[in-house]
Design an enzyme around this catalytic site. Structure first.
Site, short mmCIF file in Angstrom:
data_model
loop_
_atom_site.label_atom_id
_atom_site.label_comp_id
_atom_site.label_asym_id
_atom_site.label_seq_id
_atom_site.Cartn_x
_atom_site.Cartn_y
_atom_site.Cartn_z
N HIS A 55 -7.49 -4.80 10.46
CA HIS A 55 -7.24 -4.57 9.02
C HIS A 55 -5.97 -5.30 8.58
O HIS A 55 -5.08 -5.57 9.37
CB HIS A 55 -7.21 -3.08 8.67
CG HIS A 55 -5.98 -2.33 9.10
ND1 HIS A 55 -5.94 -0.96 9.21
CD2 HIS A 55 -4.74 -2.75 9.44
CE1 HIS A 55 -4.73 -0.59 9.58
NE2 HIS A 55 -3.99 -1.65 9.73
N ASN A 65 -7.52 -2.95 14.69
CA ASN A 65 -8.92 -3.16 14.31
C ASN A 65 -9.09 -4.35 13.36
O ASN A 65 -10.16 -4.57 12.82
CB ASN A 65 -9.48 -1.89 13.66
CG ASN A 65 -8.80 -1.53 12.34
OD1 ASN A 65 -7.86 -2.21 11.91
ND2 ASN A 65 -9.28 -0.49 11.69
N ASP A 88 0.81 -1.22 0.00
CA ASP A 88 0.00 0.00 0.00
C ASP A 88 0.85 1.27 0.00
O ASP A 88 2.07 1.21 0.18
CB ASP A 88 -0.96 0.00 1.21
CG ASP A 88 -0.30 -0.50 2.49
OD1 ASP A 88 0.94 -0.51 2.57
OD2 ASP A 88 -1.04 -0.88 3.41
N GLU A 139 -9.80 -2.04 5.47
CA GLU A 139 -10.37 -1.73 6.77
C GLU A 139 -11.67 -2.53 6.99
O GLU A 139 -12.33 -2.92 6.02
CB GLU A 139 -10.70 -0.23 6.84
CG GLU A 139 -9.49 0.70 6.65
CD GLU A 139 -8.66 0.87 7.90
OE1 GLU A 139 -8.66 -0.03 8.77
OE2 GLU A 139 -7.98 1.91 8.01
P1 PGA Z 1 2.11 -1.82 12.78
O1 PGA Z 1 0.88 -1.79 11.80
O2 PGA Z 1 3.06 -2.85 12.25
O3 PGA Z 1 2.68 -0.44 12.72
O4 PGA Z 1 1.58 -2.18 14.13
C1 PGA Z 1 0.32 -2.96 11.34
C2 PGA Z 1 -0.86 -2.63 10.47
O5 PGA Z 1 -1.54 -1.61 10.72
O6 PGA Z 1 -1.13 -3.39 9.53
#
Ligand code: PGA
Length: 241
Positions: free
Chosen positions: A138, A136, A67, A143
């Protein structure tokens, strides 16, 4: 799903790097799906060490990232292109021409998404896809929602995600509200998936991913339908399993 629980983040990073290194060693032309965020930084450090010590070679490896924020150029220090260069590509013997990240400045977003999926298809898909998981649930920027999208697409970020990512920016107002993300179809087509998560904050999402009902409101739960997923988590993230 194969679950590996490690003592801490350091061990998690080593185990994840070894998993990735196996793919690289067994196929020098492997297509690696890579991720950004706090979770993979330790793993990338370990891969850099292995590369410097001659254990793994990236010269014929191709990478495809999940992304990118809309509106940030590759030179912006919070863009995911910058993150990848800074945390991995600048320190290994990879040819940057073989590293793909969606273009957050594309004039024609629809075309950018179509071309990104065509590129992945052209490469024959990813051999392994690395994923973090959001608090959450995702994965990439897919999302929680009533429905999920298969292909690469433009998406809005939820308040949860904007808050979680604000730690990387000077202020929350600077966090982009939209991004380009690979969709669930692109992720699920990978031959193998490695999910990493560290810390208590991820425990609920990890539990839902591994044991919960499959729901678009918990995108990571979709991974239960993939035949080769390795979940590498530290004890804190595994707390509710
Ligand atoms: P993080 O994010 O590795 O910064 O915890 C993971 C994500 O949001 O997919």
């Amino acid at each position: 799903m194969k679950i590996i629980i490690t003592k801490n983040y350091e061990e998690l990073s080593k185990v994840a790097a070894n998993e990735m290194a196996e793919t690289i060693k067994s196929n020098p032309k492997a297509i690696l799906g890579l991720a950004t965020g706090g979770s993979p930084i330790g793993m990338y450090k370990e891969l850099i060490r292995m590369n410097k010590e001659g254990e793994i070679d990236f010269s014929t490896i191709t990478t495809v990232n999940l992304d990118e924020y809309i509106g940030l150029s590759g030179e912006h220090t919070q863009s995911y292109r910058y993150f990848m260069n800074d945390n991995l590509f600048n320190h290994i013997n990879i040819d940057k021409k073989n590293t793909y990240v969606p273009n957050g400045l594309a004039e024609n977003i629809e075309e950018e998404c179509k071309n990104y999926d065509a590129k992945i298809a052209d490469l024959g898909g990813t051999d392994v896809q690395l994923l973090g998981i959001g608090n959450n649930g995702h994965i990439a920027f897919n999302e929680p929602d009533q429905e999920l999208v298969a292909g690469t697409h433009l998406t809005g970020l939820t308040e949860d995600t904007i808050k979680a990512n604000a730690r990387f920016f000077d202020s929350i107002d600077e966090v982009p509200k939209t991004a380009l993300t690979m969709g669930l179809g692109g992720i699920m087509k990978s031959k193998k998936i490695i999910v990493i998560a560290s810390g208590e904050g991820k425990a609920e999402a990890v539990k839902a991913m591994v044991n919960g009902k499959i729901s678009t409101n918990m995108p990571a739960s979709m991974l239960q339908m993939h035949r080769d997923v390795v979940v590498i988590i530290d004890e804190a993230a595994a707390k509710l399993l």
